[in-house]
Write a protein that holds these residues in place. Structure first.
Motif, PDB file in Angstrom:
ATOM      1  N   VAL A 153      11.642  30.018  11.849  1.00 35.55           N
ATOM      2  CA  VAL A 153      13.009  29.752  11.781  1.00 35.55           C
ATOM      3  C   VAL A 153      13.768  29.018  10.876  1.00 35.55           C
ATOM      4  CG1 VAL A 153      15.222  29.774  12.909  1.00 35.55           C
ATOM      5  CG2 VAL A 153      13.023  30.842  14.251  1.00 35.55           C
ATOM      6  N   PHE A 154      13.647  27.828  10.642  1.00 33.23           N
ATOM      7  CA  PHE A 154      14.443  26.432   9.984  1.00 33.23           C
ATOM      8  C   PHE A 154      14.018  26.743   8.642  1.00 33.23           C
ATOM      9  CE2 PHE A 154      15.042  24.289  14.410  1.00 33.23           C
ATOM     10  CZ  PHE A 154      16.151  24.802  14.237  1.00 33.23           C
ATOM     11  N   PHE A 155      12.736  27.230   8.374  1.00 32.80           N
ATOM     12  CA  PHE A 155      13.141  27.446   6.721  1.00 32.80           C
ATOM     13  C   PHE A 155      13.520  28.613   6.053  1.00 32.80           C
ATOM     14  CE2 PHE A 155      10.101  29.202   3.114  1.00 32.80           C
ATOM     15  CZ  PHE A 155       9.707  28.176   2.648  1.00 32.80           C
ATOM     16  N   GLU A 156      13.486  29.556   7.019  1.00 35.26           N
ATOM     17  CA  GLU A 156      14.228  30.391   6.155  1.00 35.26           C
ATOM     18  C   GLU A 156      15.990  30.092   5.922  1.00 35.26           C
ATOM     19  OE1 GLU A 156      15.275  35.245   8.155  1.00 35.26           O
ATOM     20  OE2 GLU A 156      13.527  34.366   8.641  1.00 35.26           O
ATOM     21  N   VAL A 157      16.318  29.390   7.753  1.00 38.98           N
ATOM     22  CA  VAL A 157      17.787  28.799   7.067  1.00 38.98           C
ATOM     23  C   VAL A 157      17.654  28.077   5.951  1.00 38.98           C
ATOM     24  CG1 VAL A 157      19.035  27.078   8.191  1.00 38.98           C
ATOM     25  CG2 VAL A 157      18.196  28.859   9.490  1.00 38.98           C
ATOM     26  N   GLY A 158      16.353  26.950   5.793  1.00 33.84           N
ATOM     27  CA  GLY A 158      16.895  26.594   4.444  1.00 33.84           C
ATOM     28  C   GLY A 158      16.675  27.066   3.377  1.00 33.84           C
ATOM     29  N   GLU A 159      16.381  28.869   2.593  1.00 35.22           N
ATOM     30  CA  GLU A 159      16.125  29.592   2.435  1.00 35.22           C
ATOM     31  C   GLU A 159      17.220  30.374   2.214  1.00 35.22           C
ATOM     32  OE1 GLU A 159      11.732  31.978   1.605  1.00 35.22           O
ATOM     33  OE2 GLU A 159      13.261  32.413   3.645  1.00 35.22           O
ATOM     34  N   MET A 160      18.462  30.097   3.470  1.00 32.38           N
ATOM     35  CA  MET A 160      19.618  30.711   3.009  1.00 32.38           C
ATOM     36  C   MET A 160      20.865  30.106   2.424  1.00 32.38           C
ATOM     37  SD  MET A 160      20.299  33.732   5.867  1.00 32.38           S
ATOM     38  CE  MET A 160      18.976  32.890   7.496  1.00 32.38           C
ATOM     39  N   LEU A 161      20.256  28.826   2.834  1.00 33.08           N
ATOM     40  CA  LEU A 161      21.546  27.294   2.294  1.00 33.08           C
ATOM     41  C   LEU A 161      20.853  27.236   0.602  1.00 33.08           C
ATOM     42  CD1 LEU A 161      23.057  24.402   2.741  1.00 33.08           C
ATOM     43  CD2 LEU A 161      20.971  23.627   3.297  1.00 33.08           C
ATOM     44  N   GLY A 162      19.301  27.278   0.593  1.00 37.38           N
ATOM     45  CA  GLY A 162      19.138  26.998  -1.146  1.00 37.38           C
ATOM     46  C   GLY A 162      19.623  27.961  -1.873  1.00 37.38           C
ATOM     47  N   GLU A 163      20.212  29.576  -0.808  1.00 36.26           N
ATOM     48  CA  GLU A 163      20.327  30.228  -2.270  1.00 36.26           C
ATOM     49  C   GLU A 163      22.285  29.509  -2.363  1.00 36.26           C
ATOM     50  OE1 GLU A 163      17.471  33.494  -0.587  1.00 36.26           O
ATOM     51  OE2 GLU A 163      19.337  33.370   0.345  1.00 36.26           O
ATOM     52  N   GLY A 164      23.061  29.523  -1.792  1.00 35.45           N
ATOM     53  CA  GLY A 164      24.432  29.167  -1.781  1.00 35.45           C
ATOM     54  C   GLY A 164      23.934  28.070  -2.794  1.00 35.45           C
TER      55      GLY A 164
END
Length: 301
Positions: A222-233
């Motif tokens: 779940v936090f990896f996916e959160v990180g992906e979205m943060l990374g896109e930003g």
């Protein structure tokens, strides 16, 4: 040594404290934002708090206030403070000066204030150009360029939390507190494996962080996916601002170790070596004190 009164206004709490130029906080007190909002008199009630606090600190001459939203370019009135909408458009600076004519007031966006706090009080070596991201109830962001807060054309630049993200939502809706709770719930519904994350108790970001720290694969995913979205930003932020030192703070920074891999997987794939060779993503050093220390730092000459 001169000391200042810092006020960090948040959606849940208003933190106050006396801060010196070394960043030491004294006489810290936290007030429930909901209590100060009673009767739609937030600013008036905040003035009462200031009055009470200054009884024992009559020597204080300067007061810095961080607000969670946009403010006018002259830093005298809030424009859009979602957590306290009744103060939008109110002449806050003038109201404060009328109540305390012998004090100086400095108003600023809370993320900008926290970024300033990191610049001045950082416990690690920090360049004078960096971006500061707060992950918590919302997503705050600030940029310091050559030692000065970047404010944008009309005073409210760098609202990273409001750029378009996945699911036709803005980033804050995806990885702010409410967005993360929703994500955990949705992914848990589809997950058939063993997990320490309870399926019977209310969803909790804190308990999910604890589960991840205990090696739980679901929580880490779940936090990896959160990180992906943060990374896109971050890709958009880094490309536009050309800033390669990124500090991550805020309440959700407790999950930093589990968010970072996802963020890195995106930025290292989508950015060229010009950016990645010098990229430095790190945990902010001041923790939950950054906003209060930054509010006080607004008072510096």
């Amino acid at each position: 040594m001169e000391r200042f009164f810092g006020i960090d206004v948040g959606g849940n709490h208003v933190k106050t404290g006396i801060v010196d130029k070394n960043g030491e906080i004294n006489d810290f007190k936290s007030h429930a934002t909901a209590d100060l909002r009673k009767d739609g008199r937030f600013i008036e009630n905040l003035c009462d708090v200031i009055t009470f606090r200054l009884i024992n600190h009559k020597e204080i001459k300067k007061i810095g206030i961080g607000l969670p939203g946009t403010i006018t370019k002259d830093r005298k009135a809030p424009i859009e403070v979602t957590a306290i909408p009744e103060i939008n458009g109110m002449p806050m600076y003038d109201m404060l000066k009328k109540r305390f004519p012998d004090k100086e007031f400095f108003l600023e966006n809370d993320a900008n204030a926290a970024g300033l706090g990191e610049l001045i009080y950082s416990k690690t070596d920090l360049p004078d150009t960096f971006c500061f991201i707060t992950l918590g109830t919302g997503i705050g962001s600030a940029a310091v360029i050559d030692g000065k807060i970047f404010k944008g054309g009309d005073g409210n630049g760098l609202e990273l939390g409001h750029i378009l993200s996945r699911n036709n939502l803005v980033l804050e809706q995806n990885i702010g507190k409410a967005g993360i709770l929703k994500l955990i719930e949705e992914r848990l519904r589809d997950y058939n494996g063993e997990t320490l994350v309870s399926r019977t108790e209310p969803i909790s970001a804190t308990r999910t962080v604890v589960a991840a720290s205990q090696g739980d694969d679901f929580a880490k995913s779940v936090f990896f996916e959160v990180g992906e979205m943060l990374g896109e930003g971050l890709v958009a932020l880094i490309r536009i601002m050309d800033i390669k030192t990124i500090l991550i703070g805020g309440g959700l920074s407790a999950a930093y170790d589990f968010i970072l891999p996802g963020a890195k997987s995106i930025v290292e794939t989508r950015l060229t070596p010009y950016y990645t060779s010098a990229l430095d993503i790190r945990l902010a050093s001041l923790g939950n004190d950054a906003g209060l220390q930054g509010a006080a730092a607004l008072c510096f000459e």
